[in-house]
Design an enzyme around this catalytic site. Structure first.
Site, PDB file in Angstrom:
ATOM      1  N   HIS A 156      27.760 -26.958  35.823  1.00 53.31           N
ATOM      2  CA  HIS A 156      27.990 -28.155  35.025  1.00 53.31           C
ATOM      3  C   HIS A 156      28.981 -29.098  35.694  1.00 53.31           C
ATOM      4  O   HIS A 156      28.742 -30.313  35.781  1.00 53.31           O
ATOM      5  CB  HIS A 156      28.510 -27.754  33.632  1.00 53.31           C
ATOM      6  CG  HIS A 156      28.886 -28.923  32.784  1.00 53.31           C
ATOM      7  ND1 HIS A 156      30.186 -29.353  32.666  1.00 53.31           N
ATOM      8  CD2 HIS A 156      28.136 -29.776  32.046  1.00 53.31           C
ATOM      9  CE1 HIS A 156      30.221 -30.406  31.866  1.00 53.31           C
ATOM     10  NE2 HIS A 156      28.993 -30.684  31.473  1.00 53.31           N
ATOM     11  N   CYS A 159      28.165 -36.859  77.752  1.00 50.28           N
ATOM     12  CA  CYS A 159      28.706 -36.455  76.450  1.00 50.28           C
ATOM     13  C   CYS A 159      30.226 -36.404  76.560  1.00 50.28           C
ATOM     14  O   CYS A 159      30.784 -35.598  77.300  1.00 50.28           O
ATOM     15  CB  CYS A 159      28.137 -35.102  76.013  1.00 50.28           C
ATOM     16  SG  CYS A 159      28.287 -33.781  77.227  1.00 50.28           S
TER      17      CYS A 159
END
Length: 803
Positions: A423, A754
Site C-alpha cells: 500500500h 570509454c
C-alpha cells in the site's frame, strides 16, 4: 430489474453497471478463459442493487446530511463522518428481491464447485480501475466466506464500505462527488492460495516505467498480506521481447523475507482468515518455480495484448494472481490498467542526484527514483496522525488506506515492512513522492532524528541518511535531443539503474563493468565460492555458507547473479549493443572480496600486475574465468541477448591475445559463433604499436584513456605524489589515440573511447570527433550535455566542409 450478472454475461462495456473490477473480471472470463487463462467463476451484484439499498427508507437523505459540508482533510472529522455513513448504509439492509437473487446465484456457483465452496466478496466501484485513476483498495474485501448467512452479512458490509474514510477522501481528492460513484459487489470462487502462494504482476517496471518487462511479486498464502504491506515478497523480472522469441528466462530474481502468511481460520471466525508465521523452508525458498513464472508471463502478455487492442494503444496492466494449493494451477483473479508509471510523460526525463552522501540510518526497497528531505514523524496508529505536518517524512511499520488523507502531505514515506507492491509503495507512486519500504528498523532508527534525507535515486536500494543533504534535479526533454553521427554510448555497471538509464538518449552501452556486479551483488571471490575449504578466515567461510544457501553448487550462485546483472543491462538497452568488459579487478581489489585474501598475491603495484587478460588462463584464476564465461553464455545463448559484445581488458601481447581467444572458444564463446563480437581494450601502448596485428584478432577496440595515459606517460594514476603529471590531453597521449583510431579505420573495425575525458575536457571531445572516432562512451550524468556538444561540433564541421 435484474440485480445479479454472472461473469460470462459482462465485460468492459458494463463498467457503469458492475464497476471496474467486475467488468474486468467478466472480460477476462469471457474473452481470455477460452484462450487457456484460468479465471475463477463468479457473479456481480450490480450498481442498481446499491441504488436499491440507498432508496430504502430515508437512507439516501441521511447520508447526504452526514456528508455535506465536512472537511475531508481533517482526520478526526473525516473519521466521524465515515463511521456514521457506514452505520447508516449497513442498517439499511438488503431488499428482499436483491437478497433472493444473491442467494440463488450463490447456490448456482455451489453446483459448479461443490458443497465446500468458499467465496471472496469484493467491492467494485463504478469509477474503479479506470486508465486515469485507480480506485482500487478503497473499499473492503471479505475472504473465505462460506454459507448464505455469512454471504448476506459480507454484502451488507461491502456496500457500507463505499464510505470508508479512505474512499471518501480519495473521491474528494480525485474530484468525484460522494454520490457520483456507486458500488457493485463481486462474488468469486476462492482460489486456495492459502495452501500455496499469490501475488501481483505488472507488465512494466513500476519504478522506471520501462515497458519491456513483466514484473512479478509473490508471497505465501492469501494475497492480502502483500497488498497491505505486511510481507516482503519475492520479486521476478522476465524480458518480453526475448521471451516472445522463445527464450524463457528469469532476468532477475530477489528472495523476500516472507515472514508471515494469511491462511483460512475456519468458518467459526467472522473474517474466515488468520495470520501465521511462515516456516524456515518457506522463508528460504521461492514461492514460484521458473515454469510457473513463465506461465504467469504468458498470461500477462495475453492480457496486455487484449486490453491494448481494446484501447487502441499500449495498455500496461496491473494483474492479481493466485495459485491453488489443491489443484496446483495458477489463476488470474483481477486485471486493471496500470495508472501511475505508464502515465509518466515518456519524453521528459527527470533525474535526481545526491551531491554528497552522509551517514546511513536505514535501508530498504526504493520506490520512486526521487529524493526528499524533512523531519521524520513516527506514526504508530491513526490516532497519532493528527500531529503530522505538511512536508514531514511519514515513518511507520506499515501504512493503511485510512492514512491516505495524511499521506498526501508527506514529503516521503518510510516503512519497516512491505515490498514494492504494498500500500505505501502504491500510494507513494501515485503521489509522486519517494518511499523506502521493508527497512525492518526505520521506526527505531529514525525515532530521535530531527531531519533526514530519503534517497531513492541510487538503484533498487533506498537509503535514509542523517541530516539534510544537498541534491539536484535534472530535467531533459528527450524529443529535443537528436542523434549525432558519432555514436554516444553510456558507461554502466549498476543493473539497478539500467532501466531508468535506458531512457537517456544513447546508442547502447559502451562499457558494462562486470566488476560492479561482482562486488555489489556477488560480493565473494569466485575461487572462494568454488573452494571454501581453502579460505583461511573462519568468519569468511561462515559468510560464504550463508551467501550461497539454496544453491546446490556455490559456482551456480556466481553464474546466476552475474548473468542476471549483465542480462538486466542487456535487456534495458535491447537491441542496441552492450559491450561487456570481462573482469578487470586488480589483485588488491580481488583480495577485498569475501574470501579473496586466501587466493590473491600481494603486489607492490597492482595497477601493473596480475590483472585483465593475464589472469584468464593462469592457474590461479582460470576456474574463475570459466564461471564468467558460463554466465556470458547463459546471457547470450540461453536468454537470447545476442546484443552483448564481450571485451577483453589489458591485453599486453599478441601471444596472450591468441591464448585467451582460444580459451574462450574452449569455453563456448568463439568469436563469430552466433554473431559473437569480441572487442579488446586499447590501453597498453603495445596495442597501438601493433594495431594492425591486434585488429586481426578482434572486432573492435575501446580506448581506455585512463590506463593509456598512465602507461604512455609512465605515471601511476593511483599515486597522489605524481598526479600533477597525469593529463589525458598530453600530446603523446593524443598521438596514441590518433594512431589507434586511424588503425581501426584502416582495418575496418570499430573504434571507441570509454572514459570521462570527453566530458571533463571539451577540447578532448572536439579532438575525438574530428578524428572520426566511431563512438564515445560516457557516464550517465554527462551523456546529455556531451551529446549536445557533439551535435554542435558536427554541425560546425559540416558547415566548414560545405564552405
Amino acid at each position: 430489474m435484474q440485480y445479479v450478472r454472472f461473469f460470462e454475461e459482462i465485460g468492459l462495456k458494463d463498467l457503469p453497471l458492475v464497476g471496474g473490477k467486475n467488468a474486468s473480471l467478466g472480460e477476462l472470463y469471457r474473452e481470455l478463459r477460452p484462450q487457456g487463462i484460468r479465471i475463477p467463476n463468479g457473479f456481480a451484484i450490480t450498481a442498481d442493487a446499491y441504488q436499491a439499498v440507498l432508496n430504502q427508507g430515508n437512507t439516501r437523505q441521511e447520508l447526504e446530511r452526514v456528508l455535506s459540508g465536512f472537511n475531508p482533510d481533517q482526520v478526526t472529522e473525516l473519521a466521524e463522518c465515515g463511521a456514521r455513513a457506514r452505520e447508516i448504509l449497513y442498517a439499511a439492509g438488503l431488499p428482499a428481491t436483491l437478497e433472493r437473487e444473491i442467494l440463488e446465484a450463490y447456490r448456482r456457483l455451489g453446483e459448479e464447485y461443490g458443497p465446500e465452496l468458499s467465496v471472496a466478496v469484493r467491492s467494485s466501484a463504478t469509477a474503479e480501475d479506470l486508465p486515469q485513476a485507480s480506485f482500487a483498495g478503497q473499499q473492503e474485501t471479505y475472504l473465505n466466506i462460506q454459507g448464505e448467512n455469512a454471504l448476506r452479512e459480507s454484502c451488507r458490509h461491502c456496500f457500507a464500505s463505499l464510505f470508508t474514510d479512505r474512499a471518501i477522501h480519495y473521491r474528494a481528492r480525485q474530484g468525484y462527488g460522494q454520490f457520483e460513484v456507486a458500488l457493485s459487489i463481486g462474488v468469486m470462487k476462492m482460489v486456495r492460495s492459502d495452501l500455496a502462494s499469490s501475488g501481483v504482476l505488472f507488465t512494466l517496471d513500476t519504478e522506471s516505467g520501462f515497458r519491456d518487462v513483466v514484473f512479478i511479486t509473490a508471497a505465501w498464502g492469501l494475497g492480502e498480506t502483500l497488498v497491505q504491506g505486511q510481507v516482503e515478497p519475492d520479486e521476478f523480472y522476465v524480458f518480453k521481447p526475448t521471451f516472445k522469441q522463445g527464450y524463457p528466462a528469469v532476468l532477475r530474481r530477489r528472495r523476500g523475507s516472507k515472514q508471515i502468511k494469511m491462511v483460512y481460520s475456519g468458518t467459526s471466525e467472522p473474517s474466515g482468515t488468520r495470520i501465521q508465521e511462515t516456516t524456515e523452508p518457506e522463508r528460504e525458498g521461492f514461492c514460484l518455480t521458473d515454469d510457473e513464472i513463465f506461465v504467469l508471463t504468458e498470461y500477462a502478455l495475453q492480457v496486455e495484448a487484449h486490453y491494448s487492442r481494446r484501447a487502441g494503444e499500449d495498455r500496461p496492466m496491473d494483474i492479481e494472481w493466485a495459485k491453488d494449493g489443491l489443484d496446483g494451477h495458477l489463476y488470474l483473479v483481477q486485471a486493471r490498467p496500470e495508472t501511475v508509471a505508464s502515465r509518466k510523460p515518456r519524453h521528459i526525463l527527470e533525474e535526481f542526484h545526491l551531491k554528497k552522501t552522509g551517514t546511513p540510518l536505514a535501508r530498504g526497497r526504493a520506490v520512486g527514483n526521487r529524493i526528499a528531505t524533512g523531519s521524520p514523524r513516527i506514526i504508530r496508529s491513526v490516532e497519532s496522525l493528527a500531529g503530522f505536518q505538511t512536508g514531514d517524512i511519514l515513518v511507520s511499520e506499515i501504512t493503511t488506506p485510512d492514512w491516505e488523507p495524511v499521506m498526501k502531505r508527506a514529503a516521503a514515506i518510510v516503512t519497516d515492512q512491505g515490498g514494492r507492491t504494498c500500500h505505501a509503495a502504491i500510494i507513494a507512486r501515485e503521489l509522486g513522492i519517494p518511499a523506502i519500504v521493508g527497512t525492518g528498523e526505520a521506526t527505531t532508527q529514525l525515532r530521535d532524528r530531527k531531519a533526514v534525507t530519503v534517497s531513492c535515486a541510487e538503484g533498487d536500494e533506498g537509503v535514509v541518511y542523517d541530516g539534510i543533504l544537498p541534491f539536484e534535479v535534472r530535467r531533459t526533454d528527450l524529443q529535443a535531443v537528436p542523434r549525432p553521427k558519432t555514436r554516444i554510448m553510456v558507461n554502466l555497471g549498476n543493473p539497478d539503474i539500467a532501466f531508468q538509464t535506458s531512457f537517456l538518449p544513447n546508442d547502447g552501452v559502451g562499457l558494462a563493468r562486470m566488476e560492479f556486479i561482482i562486488s555489489s551483488s556477488i560480493r565473494a571471490h569466485p575461487l572462494a565460492l568454488l573452494h571454501p575449504d581453502r579460505v583461511i578466515d573462519a568468519r569468511d567461510r561462515a559468510a560464504l555458507t550463508q551467501l550461497v544457501r539454496g544453491y546446490d553448487r556455490p559456482g551456480d550462485f556466481f553464474v546466476e547473479r552475474l548473468a542476471q546483472g549483465i542480462g538486466t543491462i542487456a535487456a534495458a538497452f535491447w537491441p542496441k549493443p552492450v559491450v561487456v568488459r570481462m573482469s578487470d579487478f586488480k589483485s588488491n581489489e580481488y583480495a577485498s572480496l569475501l574470501g579473496g585474501r586466501s587466493f590473491e598475491p600481494i603486489e607492490e603495484n597492482p595497477m601493473l600486475g596480475f590483472r585483465g587478460a593475464s589472469r584468464y588462463d593462469h592457474p590461479s584464476y582460470r576456474e574463475g574465468f570459466a564461471l564468467e564465461c558460463a554466465a556470458m553464455r547463459r546471457v547470450r545463448e540461453d536468454w537470447g541477448f545476442e546484443n552483448v559484445v564481450l571485451m577483453i581488458p589489458f591485453v599486453r601481447r599478441l601471444e596472450e591475445a591468441d591464448r585467451i581467444l582460444a580459451r574462450m572458444a574452449d569455453l563456448g564463446l568463439a568469436r563469430g559463433q552466433r554473431g559473437l563480437r569480441l572487442y579488446a581494450m586499447c590501453e597498453v601502448p603495445s596495442n597501438v604499436i601493433l594495431i594492425d596485428e591486434f585488429a586481426k584478432r578482434f572486432d573492435g577496440f575501446s580506448i581506455g584513456s585512463n590506463d593509456l595515459t598512465q602507461l604512455t606517460l609512465g605515471v601511476d594514476r593511483d599515486s597522489a605524489m605524481v598526479a600533477f603529471e597525469y593529463d589525458e590531453r598530453d600530446p603523446a597521449v593524443l598521438e596514441m589515440i590518433r594512431q589507434a583510431v586511424l588503425g581501426c579505420r584502416r582495418n575496418g573495425i570499430h573504434s571507441g573511447l570509454c572514459g570521462q575525458a570527453p566530458s571533463d575536457y571539451p577540447e578532448m571531445a572536439d579532438f575525438l570527433i574530428q578524428l572520426g572516432i566511431d563512438s564515445v562512451s560516457l557516464n550517465p550524468d554527462t551523456l546529455v550535455s556531451t551529446t549536445l556538444r557533439v551535435l554542435d561540433l558536427e554541425k560546425r564541421m559540416q558547415g566548414k566542409d560545405a564552405g
